[in-house]
Design a protein around this motif. Sequence first.
Motif, PDB file in Angstrom:
ATOM      1  N   VAL A   3      74.611  83.455  74.441  1.00  0.00           N
ATOM      2  CA  VAL A   3      73.917  84.241  76.041  1.00  0.00           C
ATOM      3  C   VAL A   3      74.002  82.855  76.101  1.00  0.00           C
ATOM      4  CG1 VAL A   3      71.599  84.893  76.831  1.00  0.00           C
ATOM      5  CG2 VAL A   3      72.319  85.269  74.551  1.00  0.00           C
ATOM      6  N   ASN A   4      74.026  82.906  78.216  1.00  0.00           N
ATOM      7  CA  ASN A   4      74.311  83.107  78.777  1.00  0.00           C
ATOM      8  C   ASN A   4      73.133  82.089  79.758  1.00  0.00           C
ATOM      9  OD1 ASN A   4      77.494  82.349  80.207  1.00  0.00           O
ATOM     10  ND2 ASN A   4      76.598  84.229  79.529  1.00  0.00           N
ATOM     11  N   ILE A   5      72.522  80.584  80.125  1.00  0.00           N
ATOM     12  CA  ILE A   5      71.489  79.924  80.380  1.00  0.00           C
ATOM     13  C   ILE A   5      71.851  79.297  81.439  1.00  0.00           C
ATOM     14  CG2 ILE A   5      69.871  80.546  77.546  1.00  0.00           C
ATOM     15  CD1 ILE A   5      70.379  77.293  78.217  1.00  0.00           C
ATOM     16  N   ALA A   6      70.612  78.960  82.306  1.00  0.00           N
ATOM     17  CA  ALA A   6      71.389  78.347  83.863  1.00  0.00           C
ATOM     18  C   ALA A   6      70.829  77.065  83.997  1.00  0.00           C
ATOM     19  CB  ALA A   6      70.946  79.006  85.046  1.00  0.00           C
ATOM     20  N   VAL A   7      71.389  75.983  84.578  1.00  0.00           N
ATOM     21  CA  VAL A   7      70.662  74.725  85.102  1.00  0.00           C
ATOM     22  C   VAL A   7      69.388  74.164  85.097  1.00  0.00           C
ATOM     23  CG1 VAL A   7      70.833  72.729  86.514  1.00  0.00           C
ATOM     24  CG2 VAL A   7      72.889  73.856  86.296  1.00  0.00           C
ATOM     25  N   ARG A   8      68.214  76.099  85.418  1.00  0.00           N
ATOM     26  CA  ARG A   8      67.003  75.363  85.959  1.00  0.00           C
ATOM     27  C   ARG A   8      66.887  75.656  85.225  1.00  0.00           C
ATOM     28  NH1 ARG A   8      63.525  77.192  90.528  1.00  0.00           N
ATOM     29  NH2 ARG A   8      65.425  77.100  91.669  1.00  0.00           N
ATOM     30  N   GLN A   9      66.536  76.612  83.566  1.00  0.00           N
ATOM     31  CA  GLN A   9      66.155  76.617  82.413  1.00  0.00           C
ATOM     32  C   GLN A   9      66.003  75.473  81.705  1.00  0.00           C
ATOM     33  OE1 GLN A   9      68.521  80.575  81.977  1.00  0.00           O
ATOM     34  NE2 GLN A   9      67.016  81.446  80.851  1.00  0.00           N
ATOM     35  N   ILE A  10      66.835  75.320  81.606  1.00  0.00           N
ATOM     36  CA  ILE A  10      66.781  73.493  80.497  1.00  0.00           C
ATOM     37  C   ILE A  10      67.043  72.630  80.968  1.00  0.00           C
ATOM     38  CG2 ILE A  10      69.940  74.059  79.761  1.00  0.00           C
ATOM     39  CD1 ILE A  10      71.001  72.602  81.080  1.00  0.00           C
ATOM     40  N   ARG A  11      66.094  72.883  82.923  1.00  0.00           N
ATOM     41  CA  ARG A  11      65.467  71.619  82.831  1.00  0.00           C
ATOM     42  C   ARG A  11      63.690  71.761  82.658  1.00  0.00           C
ATOM     43  NH1 ARG A  11      68.886  70.688  88.690  1.00  0.00           N
ATOM     44  NH2 ARG A  11      70.758  69.604  88.021  1.00  0.00           N
ATOM     45  N   ASP A  12      63.397  72.816  82.273  1.00  0.00           N
ATOM     46  CA  ASP A  12      61.906  73.434  82.102  1.00  0.00           C
ATOM     47  C   ASP A  12      61.832  73.129  80.715  1.00  0.00           C
ATOM     48  OD1 ASP A  12      59.824  74.775  82.034  1.00  0.00           O
ATOM     49  OD2 ASP A  12      60.611  76.891  82.083  1.00  0.00           O
ATOM     50  N   ALA A  13      60.790  72.445  80.683  1.00  0.00           N
ATOM     51  CA  ALA A  13      60.020  71.104  79.518  1.00  0.00           C
ATOM     52  C   ALA A  13      59.660  72.614  78.454  1.00  0.00           C
ATOM     53  CB  ALA A  13      59.003  70.253  80.084  1.00  0.00           C
ATOM     54  N   GLY A  14      59.853  73.680  79.004  1.00  0.00           N
ATOM     55  CA  GLY A  14      58.841  74.716  78.210  1.00  0.00           C
ATOM     56  C   GLY A  14      59.791  75.788  77.548  1.00  0.00           C
ATOM     57  N   PHE A  15      61.456  75.654  77.952  1.00  0.00           N
ATOM     58  CA  PHE A  15      61.932  75.890  77.794  1.00  0.00           C
ATOM     59  C   PHE A  15      62.636  76.265  76.152  1.00  0.00           C
ATOM     60  CE2 PHE A  15      66.658  77.398  77.021  1.00  0.00           C
ATOM     61  CZ  PHE A  15      66.931  78.410  77.501  1.00  0.00           C
ATOM     62  N   VAL A  16      62.608  75.272  75.712  1.00  0.00           N
ATOM     63  CA  VAL A  16      62.838  75.536  73.391  1.00  0.00           C
ATOM     64  C   VAL A  16      61.555  75.966  73.716  1.00  0.00           C
ATOM     65  CG1 VAL A  16      62.485  74.095  71.874  1.00  0.00           C
ATOM     66  CG2 VAL A  16      63.637  72.807  74.013  1.00  0.00           C
ATOM     67  N   ASP A  17      60.096  76.049  73.277  1.00  0.00           N
ATOM     68  CA  ASP A  17      58.945  76.723  73.426  1.00  0.00           C
ATOM     69  C   ASP A  17      59.537  78.051  73.819  1.00  0.00           C
ATOM     70  OD1 ASP A  17      57.912  74.768  72.058  1.00  0.00           O
ATOM     71  OD2 ASP A  17      56.593  74.083  74.194  1.00  0.00           O
ATOM     72  N   ALA A  18      59.789  78.492  74.283  1.00  0.00           N
ATOM     73  CA  ALA A  18      60.219  79.586  74.566  1.00  0.00           C
ATOM     74  C   ALA A  18      61.418  80.279  73.612  1.00  0.00           C
ATOM     75  CB  ALA A  18      60.438  80.122  76.441  1.00  0.00           C
ATOM     76  N   VAL A  19      61.903  80.242  73.500  1.00  0.00           N
ATOM     77  CA  VAL A  19      63.097  79.810  72.747  1.00  0.00           C
ATOM     78  C   VAL A  19      62.445  80.260  71.108  1.00  0.00           C
ATOM     79  CG1 VAL A  19      65.230  79.261  71.506  1.00  0.00           C
ATOM     80  CG2 VAL A  19      65.206  78.696  74.273  1.00  0.00           C
ATOM     81  N   LYS A  20      61.783  79.705  70.943  1.00  0.00           N
ATOM     82  CA  LYS A  20      61.512  79.506  69.554  1.00  0.00           C
ATOM     83  C   LYS A  20      60.323  80.940  69.294  1.00  0.00           C
ATOM     84  CE  LYS A  20      60.613  74.756  68.898  1.00  0.00           C
ATOM     85  NZ  LYS A  20      60.060  73.908  68.313  1.00  0.00           N
ATOM     86  N   GLU A  21      59.179  80.717  70.674  1.00  0.00           N
ATOM     87  CA  GLU A  21      59.420  82.216  70.530  1.00  0.00           C
ATOM     88  C   GLU A  21      60.196  83.579  70.767  1.00  0.00           C
ATOM     89  OE1 GLU A  21      56.631  81.674  73.660  1.00  0.00           O
ATOM     90  OE2 GLU A  21      55.948  80.576  73.187  1.00  0.00           O
ATOM     91  N   VAL A  22      61.071  83.783  71.550  1.00  0.00           N
ATOM     92  CA  VAL A  22      62.195  84.824  71.183  1.00  0.00           C
ATOM     93  C   VAL A  22      62.963  85.061  70.062  1.00  0.00           C
ATOM     94  CG1 VAL A  22      64.355  85.809  72.471  1.00  0.00           C
ATOM     95  CG2 VAL A  22      62.295  84.341  73.900  1.00  0.00           C
ATOM     96  N   LEU A  23      62.946  83.769  68.919  1.00  0.00           N
ATOM     97  CA  LEU A  23      63.711  84.083  68.095  1.00  0.00           C
ATOM     98  C   LEU A  23      62.719  84.252  66.764  1.00  0.00           C
ATOM     99  CD1 LEU A  23      65.233  80.908  67.467  1.00  0.00           C
ATOM    100  CD2 LEU A  23      66.552  82.985  67.927  1.00  0.00           C
TER     101      LEU A  23
END
Length: 352
Positions: A189-209
């Motif tokens: 899956v492609n992710i954008a720069v804005r997403q990896i700059r978001d401090a909450g992105f890792v938690d968001a990925v955990k929630e999706v998984l």
Amino acid sequence: MGGDEFVVLVEQVKSTDDVVRVAELALDAVRAPVYLGGHVLNVSASVGVVDRPVEGTDAAELMKAADTTLYWAKADGRDRWAIFDADRHASDVSRYRLSGQLPEALARREFFVEYQPLVRLDDAVVIGTEALVRWRHPELGVLGPNRFIELAEETGAIAPLGQWVLIEACRQGRAWRDVHPHKPLLMSVNIAVRQIRDAGFVDAVKEVLAETGLEPEALQLEVTESSVMGSAGQPLQTLHALAELGVRIAIDDFGTGYSNLSYLRDLPVHALKLAGRFMAGLRAPGGPDQTDQEILSALIGLAHKLKLTVTAEGVETAAQATALRELGCDTAQGWHYGRAVPPEEVELKGRQ
């Protein structure tokens, strides 16, 4: 017209060149150094040039066109002139409309995801798919990501759109793994720069998984070179946290940006996806281009020394696939193996 905006009306011109000459004279006049209180001030300007017949021209439309063209000159580097172009203006208007429609389109579920096979070159076995978002626009038909992803990044709509794509892709990845329990498929899956700059992105990925039940090792997140080369701060922390989670990280379109492998020593990257332009030399009329082959061989060899896998994008012919296999490339995707299609049409089989 304002503190730093001026309008020059040039009458009875024979051609656009006459107006351009006035623009160049104005730029030269502004460029002249200004001496003030013992200091030298250097000023530049930008000019938007519009040449129209008086008959049928509305003053308000003329001023709007001049203002639009002025900003083109600024966007192109400033200290220059630009000439109004109707096609470019129509494109800008279309982009503006699309950017305003993005939030409502997401709410109306106008987006959908198609999947393109990722194939192992050694035996032509499908090892996964890449998720590619599309927009079913009510007026313009189906739009590819090149029409709206950049707009989504500019407007901030990329965060909710990217999250939706991630959820959809992970759900589909889990569904395929349930159907093929002995064939662990990778979902990229492609992710954008804005997403990896978001401090909450890792938690968001955990929630999706957790929500979809997809294992972390079955997910590969693709980031562009420009978003990770020389990364520091939040992006680097995010990438390390994702890697520690078990998620694979791939550099997408490698070769279109910095192409500096030395940066990859310190980044938690697992794979490189070679840009499709590298495939051009492999489909030359007289056979593969020797120089392009040497470049590809060097890139693949260096990547392998860094313990990275290599995927070739844009593979369109059997000859290209054969050449890549002989060069030691690991996986490939492209029209030769299959276009991006809805999930029910994906062939989870390879092609030699």
